[in-house]
Design a protein around this motif. Sequence first.
Motif, PDB file in Angstrom:
ATOM      1  N   MET A  39       0.816  -1.191   0.000  1.00 15.02           N
ATOM      2  CA  MET A  39       0.000   0.000   0.000  1.00 15.02           C
ATOM      3  C   MET A  39       0.866   1.265   0.000  1.00 15.02           C
ATOM      4  SD  MET A  39      -2.820   1.497   2.745  1.00 15.02           S
ATOM      5  CE  MET A  39      -3.638  -0.027   2.941  1.00 15.02           C
ATOM      6  N   ASN A  40       1.955   1.241   0.740  1.00 15.02           N
ATOM      7  CA  ASN A  40       2.836   2.400   0.834  1.00 15.02           C
ATOM      8  C   ASN A  40       3.345   2.822  -0.544  1.00 15.02           C
ATOM      9  OD1 ASN A  40       5.638   3.701   1.207  1.00 15.02           O
ATOM     10  ND2 ASN A  40       4.723   3.860   3.242  1.00 15.02           N
ATOM     11  N   THR A  41       3.758   1.854  -1.340  1.00 21.29           N
ATOM     12  CA  THR A  41       4.286   2.164  -2.677  1.00 21.29           C
ATOM     13  C   THR A  41       3.206   2.770  -3.557  1.00 21.29           C
ATOM     14  OG1 THR A  41       5.876   0.359  -2.491  1.00 21.29           O
ATOM     15  CG2 THR A  41       5.426   1.169  -4.706  1.00 21.29           C
ATOM     16  N   THR A  42       2.007   2.224  -3.493  1.00 17.71           N
ATOM     17  CA  THR A  42       0.901   2.755  -4.292  1.00 17.71           C
ATOM     18  C   THR A  42       0.587   4.183  -3.886  1.00 17.71           C
ATOM     19  OG1 THR A  42      -0.042   0.541  -4.529  1.00 17.71           O
ATOM     20  CG2 THR A  42      -1.519   2.394  -4.959  1.00 17.71           C
ATOM     21  N   ILE A  43       0.545   4.440  -2.586  1.00 18.09           N
ATOM     22  CA  ILE A  43       0.271   5.798  -2.098  1.00 18.09           C
ATOM     23  C   ILE A  43       1.367   6.752  -2.550  1.00 18.09           C
ATOM     24  CG2 ILE A  43       0.126   7.236  -0.008  1.00 18.09           C
ATOM     25  CD1 ILE A  43      -1.384   4.829   1.275  1.00 18.09           C
ATOM     26  N   ARG A  44       2.599   6.331  -2.452  1.00 25.15           N
ATOM     27  CA  ARG A  44       3.707   7.184  -2.912  1.00 25.15           C
ATOM     28  C   ARG A  44       3.601   7.466  -4.414  1.00 25.15           C
ATOM     29  NH1 ARG A  44       7.998   8.209   0.329  1.00 25.15           N
ATOM     30  NH2 ARG A  44       7.905   7.322   2.420  1.00 25.15           N
ATOM     31  N   ASP A  45       3.224   6.452  -5.191  1.00 21.63           N
ATOM     32  CA  ASP A  45       3.042   6.648  -6.636  1.00 21.63           C
ATOM     33  C   ASP A  45       1.924   7.659  -6.911  1.00 21.63           C
ATOM     34  OD1 ASP A  45       5.065   4.820  -7.142  1.00 21.63           O
ATOM     35  OD2 ASP A  45       3.699   3.172  -7.655  1.00 21.63           O
ATOM     36  N   LEU A  46       0.845   7.553  -6.148  1.00 22.33           N
ATOM     37  CA  LEU A  46      -0.274   8.477  -6.321  1.00 22.33           C
ATOM     38  C   LEU A  46       0.108   9.896  -5.906  1.00 22.33           C
ATOM     39  CD1 LEU A  46      -3.098   6.133  -5.027  1.00 22.33           C
ATOM     40  CD2 LEU A  46      -2.818   6.943  -7.378  1.00 22.33           C
ATOM     41  N   ILE A  47       0.896  10.031  -4.858  1.00 21.32           N
ATOM     42  CA  ILE A  47       1.367  11.360  -4.450  1.00 21.32           C
ATOM     43  C   ILE A  47       2.244  11.952  -5.541  1.00 21.32           C
ATOM     44  CG2 ILE A  47       2.809  12.625  -2.796  1.00 21.32           C
ATOM     45  CD1 ILE A  47       1.784  10.602  -0.662  1.00 21.32           C
ATOM     46  N   THR A  48       3.081  11.124  -6.142  1.00 18.47           N
ATOM     47  CA  THR A  48       3.923  11.597  -7.243  1.00 18.47           C
ATOM     48  C   THR A  48       3.056  12.078  -8.393  1.00 18.47           C
ATOM     49  OG1 THR A  48       5.717  10.093  -6.652  1.00 18.47           O
ATOM     50  CG2 THR A  48       5.697  10.916  -8.911  1.00 18.47           C
ATOM     51  N   LYS A  49       2.026  11.310  -8.712  1.00 18.47           N
ATOM     52  CA  LYS A  49       1.156  11.632  -9.852  1.00 18.47           C
ATOM     53  C   LYS A  49       0.272  12.847  -9.596  1.00 18.47           C
ATOM     54  CE  LYS A  49      -2.207   9.510 -12.959  1.00 18.47           C
ATOM     55  NZ  LYS A  49      -2.930   8.272 -13.308  1.00 18.47           N
TER      56      LYS A  49
ATOM     57  N   LYS B  81       2.032  16.747  -7.027  1.00 17.77           N
ATOM     58  CA  LYS B  81       2.822  17.823  -7.638  1.00 17.77           C
ATOM     59  C   LYS B  81       3.719  18.519  -6.620  1.00 17.77           C
ATOM     60  CE  LYS B  81       0.446  17.324 -11.505  1.00 17.77           C
ATOM     61  NZ  LYS B  81       0.750  16.161 -12.269  1.00 17.77           N
ATOM     62  N   LEU B  82       4.377  17.703  -5.796  1.00 16.42           N
ATOM     63  CA  LEU B  82       5.248  18.262  -4.768  1.00 16.42           C
ATOM     64  C   LEU B  82       6.563  18.750  -5.372  1.00 16.42           C
ATOM     65  CD1 LEU B  82       4.803  15.604  -1.939  1.00 16.42           C
ATOM     66  CD2 LEU B  82       3.536  17.721  -2.289  1.00 16.42           C
ATOM     67  N   PRO B  83       7.153  19.785  -4.779  1.00 16.36           N
ATOM     68  CA  PRO B  83       8.429  20.293  -5.275  1.00 16.36           C
ATOM     69  C   PRO B  83       9.622  19.423  -4.877  1.00 16.36           C
ATOM     70  CG  PRO B  83       7.697  21.597  -3.405  1.00 16.36           C
ATOM     71  CD  PRO B  83       6.600  20.610  -3.722  1.00 16.36           C
ATOM     72  N   VAL B  84       9.373  18.380  -4.078  1.00 19.15           N
ATOM     73  CA  VAL B  84      10.431  17.452  -3.673  1.00 19.15           C
ATOM     74  C   VAL B  84      10.043  16.046  -4.116  1.00 19.15           C
ATOM     75  CG1 VAL B  84      11.169  18.816  -1.681  1.00 19.15           C
ATOM     76  CG2 VAL B  84       9.405  17.099  -1.390  1.00 19.15           C
ATOM     77  N   ALA B  85      11.026  15.194  -4.303  1.00 18.69           N
ATOM     78  CA  ALA B  85      10.756  13.815  -4.702  1.00 18.69           C
ATOM     79  C   ALA B  85      10.084  13.075  -3.553  1.00 18.69           C
ATOM     80  CB  ALA B  85      12.054  13.119  -5.088  1.00 18.69           C
ATOM     81  N   VAL B  86       9.067  12.313  -3.885  1.00 18.44           N
ATOM     82  CA  VAL B  86       8.306  11.589  -2.860  1.00 18.44           C
ATOM     83  C   VAL B  86       9.187  10.592  -2.121  1.00 18.44           C
ATOM     84  CG1 VAL B  86       6.354  10.030  -2.487  1.00 18.44           C
ATOM     85  CG2 VAL B  86       6.127  11.950  -4.047  1.00 18.44           C
ATOM     86  N   ASP B  87      10.171  10.023  -2.800  1.00 20.07           N
ATOM     87  CA  ASP B  87      11.051   9.062  -2.117  1.00 20.07           C
ATOM     88  C   ASP B  87      11.967   9.737  -1.097  1.00 20.07           C
ATOM     89  OD1 ASP B  87      12.749  10.281  -3.933  1.00 20.07           O
ATOM     90  OD2 ASP B  87      13.481   8.424  -4.809  1.00 20.07           O
ATOM     91  N   GLN B  88      11.967  11.051  -1.077  1.00 26.28           N
ATOM     92  CA  GLN B  88      12.743  11.807  -0.088  1.00 26.28           C
ATOM     93  C   GLN B  88      11.915  12.135   1.159  1.00 26.28           C
ATOM     94  OE1 GLN B  88      16.066  13.118  -0.773  1.00 26.28           O
ATOM     95  NE2 GLN B  88      15.974  11.697  -2.485  1.00 26.28           N
TER      96      GLN B  88
ATOM     97  N   SER C 166      -4.323  22.209  -1.284  1.00 27.45           N
ATOM     98  CA  SER C 166      -5.690  21.721  -1.104  1.00 27.45           C
ATOM     99  C   SER C 166      -6.213  21.089  -2.387  1.00 27.45           C
ATOM    100  CB  SER C 166      -6.612  22.872  -0.689  1.00 27.45           C
ATOM    101  OG  SER C 166      -6.230  23.371   0.555  1.00 27.45           O
ATOM    102  N   PHE C 167      -5.965  21.733  -3.521  1.00 29.25           N
ATOM    103  CA  PHE C 167      -6.410  21.187  -4.798  1.00 29.25           C
ATOM    104  C   PHE C 167      -5.755  19.836  -5.063  1.00 29.25           C
ATOM    105  CE2 PHE C 167      -5.948  20.608  -9.397  1.00 29.25           C
ATOM    106  CZ  PHE C 167      -7.285  20.606  -9.772  1.00 29.25           C
ATOM    107  N   ALA C 168      -4.461  19.751  -4.826  1.00 27.44           N
ATOM    108  CA  ALA C 168      -3.744  18.493  -5.052  1.00 27.44           C
ATOM    109  C   ALA C 168      -4.243  17.403  -4.112  1.00 27.44           C
ATOM    110  CB  ALA C 168      -2.238  18.697  -4.874  1.00 27.44           C
ATOM    111  N   SER C 169      -4.631  17.771  -2.890  1.00 23.36           N
ATOM    112  CA  SER C 169      -5.131  16.755  -1.959  1.00 23.36           C
ATOM    113  C   SER C 169      -6.464  16.187  -2.437  1.00 23.36           C
ATOM    114  CB  SER C 169      -5.236  17.297  -0.534  1.00 23.36           C
ATOM    115  OG  SER C 169      -6.227  18.287  -0.431  1.00 23.36           O
TER     116      SER C 169
END
Length: 83
Positions: A1-11, A14-21, A35-38
């Motif tokens: 589940m963690n990997t899927t959530i991280r992939d969705l956050i990446t998609k 639109k964070l200015p930092v890499a999700v794996d960081q 708020s829009f991205a959430s």
Amino acid sequence: MNTTIRDLITKFGKLPVAVDQIADDADLYAAGLTSFASVQLMLGIEEAFDIEFPDNLLNRKSFASISAIEKTVDQIKDSRKVA
């Protein structure tokens, strides 16, 4: 589940930092989640996990961190098992 959530956050996040960081318990809003991205992230999570967020979980706390999202998804899945 963690990997899927991280992939969705990446998609959708639109964070200015890499999700794996980002640590699982790090504040996603402090990392740049808007708020829009959430909302976009929520829709992606609903589709990916075949769930629907109830109104009482549509709040900033549910999307505050990767851990919080995992906990919220688990809570929704568990409530479906009981129903």
